[in-house]
Write a protein that holds these residues in place. Structure first.
Motif, PDB file in Angstrom:
ATOM      1  N   UNK A  46       0.878  -1.346   0.053  1.00  0.00           N
ATOM      2  CA  UNK A  46       0.167   0.046  -0.015  1.00  0.00           C
ATOM      3  C   UNK A  46       1.081   1.283  -0.107  1.00  0.00           C
ATOM      4  N   UNK A  47       1.948   1.224   0.803  1.00  0.00           N
ATOM      5  CA  UNK A  47       2.748   2.362   0.661  1.00  0.00           C
ATOM      6  C   UNK A  47       3.444   2.674  -0.690  1.00  0.00           C
ATOM      7  N   UNK A  51       3.447   5.815  -3.290  1.00  0.00           N
ATOM      8  CA  UNK A  51       4.490   6.411  -3.727  1.00  0.00           C
ATOM      9  C   UNK A  51       4.178   6.517  -5.347  1.00  0.00           C
ATOM     10  N   UNK A  52       3.747   5.524  -6.015  1.00  0.00           N
ATOM     11  CA  UNK A  52       3.855   5.392  -7.392  1.00  0.00           C
ATOM     12  C   UNK A  52       2.496   5.916  -8.013  1.00  0.00           C
ATOM     13  N   UNK A  62       6.020  -3.673  -8.104  1.00  0.00           N
ATOM     14  CA  UNK A  62       6.063  -3.049  -6.919  1.00  0.00           C
ATOM     15  C   UNK A  62       6.966  -4.106  -6.035  1.00  0.00           C
ATOM     16  N   UNK A  63       6.491  -5.420  -5.907  1.00  0.00           N
ATOM     17  CA  UNK A  63       6.914  -6.427  -5.175  1.00  0.00           C
ATOM     18  C   UNK A  63       8.548  -6.119  -5.345  1.00  0.00           C
ATOM     19  N   UNK A  64       9.173  -5.926  -6.465  1.00  0.00           N
ATOM     20  CA  UNK A  64      10.550  -6.056  -6.695  1.00  0.00           C
ATOM     21  C   UNK A  64      11.105  -4.851  -5.657  1.00  0.00           C
ATOM     22  N   UNK A 106       3.148  13.372   6.517  1.00  0.00           N
ATOM     23  CA  UNK A 106       3.962  12.676   5.287  1.00  0.00           C
ATOM     24  C   UNK A 106       3.131  12.833   4.030  1.00  0.00           C
ATOM     25  N   UNK A 107       3.869  12.547   3.011  1.00  0.00           N
ATOM     26  CA  UNK A 107       3.213  12.607   1.625  1.00  0.00           C
ATOM     27  C   UNK A 107       2.599  11.243   1.537  1.00  0.00           C
TER      28      UNK A 107
END
Length: 392
Positions: A46-47, A51-52, A62-64, A106-107
């Motif tokens: 989720x984070x 970010x993306x 994203x798992x990479x 935070x962003x």
């Protein structure tokens, strides 16, 4: 404020759009703006989606990146570091008799900026001075935070009630520059004590790489900073200032060479990013008679995941593979010089210190209080509403 105001949601001292605040200004609170990070394995994806956001990246890709966080239990150090920084700032403000609470948002992860702005307004604190945890000029390190703050005002519908200014870019404030020196000196002298001469030592100043197009648009558009824009020029100037201070500690250190390298690039291989990559340079250094390196994360205010993984893991592994001894020097974190320097910048705005009386460790500063028109454009998304700057 009216639609004709050059700087949206600004204090009276900054609303005219002049580069520097035109006098003393009252603030109710300090707003610490951070990047944010996951605090458990279930937070990681989720984070990274946050970010993306808007880029359509599937979870499999994203798992990479998630493996970096999962290696550390799914916990980024950044939130704990911001909690510590918030406490340190509060203590320093109190020690100076400045009754300014510090709100933190935070962003990309809780606590989010809109919540921090809402909490401040609910407490009657409507004139905020923001400090973003990034020292340099670029879209991701400056303008995006200014857009985040504007979005927070829009989401909370507090734009008619709350003003937000931002302290100037602090890349060359002495408190920031000085905070890197001790650890670099200690590492270099340690190598020398082990018999490695200056000619065999190299300092690599590391910062986050960004797309070349973004770098070229960093900083004001009416000034030529060179091929890497203000982003690269600021880092080079700070690295030179740090090494000047390092050399002043011991005459032997004046002969040590240094260079700026980049890390943590992402995006398609076809897109040019700032280079050289730190691991690529490490591989080349033995051929240049280098025996040991000190890596200084000059682009980071604390030990972010990019420091723990890209430097402490990948770069140190690259050094070992190249047969080099290596040490990673400290980030500012909550070093007294850094914390004191940030509060100096807050006090500078409270007192309306004239630009010529402000400290700067390089000839590039002191930077602007109010970002200039067109500063730090996002090439892919264009300009969005932002606080603390003249609208393009």
């Amino acid at each position: 404020m009216t639609p004709e105001t050059p700087v949206p949601n600004a204090s009276p001292a900054c609303a005219s759009g002049e580069p520097y605040a035109n006098g003393p200004q009252h603030y109710d609170a300090v707003l610490l703006a951070g990047f944010g990070g996951p605090e458990g394995q279930e937070d990681v994806i989720p984070f990274l989606r946050n970010v993306t956001r808007g880029r359509g990246i599937p979870d499999e890709r994203l798992e990479e990146v998630a493996k970096h966080y999962r290696h550390f239990g799914g916990v980024s150090p950044i939130n704990a570091q911001n909690r510590a920084l918030k406490s340190a700032l509060e203590a320093e403000l109190a020690a100076r008799g400045l009754e300014l609470p510090v709100y933190w948002g935070n962003r990309n992860w809780a606590p989010y900026l809109p919540d921090a702005v809402r909490d401040a307004a609910d407490a009657g604190h409507t004139r905020l001075l923001a400090f973003a945890t990034s020292a340099y000029s670029s879209f991701s390190s400056c303008r995006q935070y200014r857009e985040d703050l504007a979005r927070a005002l829009a989401e909370t519908e507090l734009g008619s009630k709350v003003t937000i200014d931002k302290i100037r870019q602090f890349f060359d404030h002495p408190g920031f520059v000085d905070s890197y020196v001790d650890s670099i000196v200690e590492s270099l002298l340690g190598f020398m004590d082990d018999g490695i001469e200056a000619v065999g030592l190299r300092v690599l100043f590391a910062t986050h790489s960004i797309p070349v197009e973004d770098a070229q648009r960093s900083g004001p558009r009416d000034r030529d900073f060179g091929p890497g824009g203000a982003y690269a020029a600021q880092h080079l100037a700070v690295a030179a200032a740090v090494m000047e201070r390092v050399a002043s500690r011991d005459a032997r250190l004046s002969a040590i060479e240094w260079e700026l390298v980049y890390q943590s690039r992402s995006g398609p291989a076809s897109q040019p990013w700032l280079e050289p990559d730190i691991c690529d340079r490490i591989e080349q250094l033995p051929a240049e008679s280098v025996e040991a390196i000190v890596i200084s994360p000059i682009g980071f205010v604390s030990d972010h995941m990019e420091v723990l993984w890209d430097l402490d893991t990948e770069a140190l592994e690259a050094a070992e593979a190249a047969g080099l001894r290596a040490a990673r020097s400290a980030t500012p974190g909550v070093a007294p010089a850094f914390v004191s320097g940030i509060v100096d910048l807050v006090q500078e705005r409270l007192e309306g210190t004239a630009p010529e009386d402000r400290p700067a460790a390089t000839s590039m500063g002191p930077w602007f209080d109010v970002c200039r028109p067109g500063c730090c454009e996002n090439v892919r998304a264009g300009f969005k509403p932002a606080v603390a700057g003249v609208a393009p």
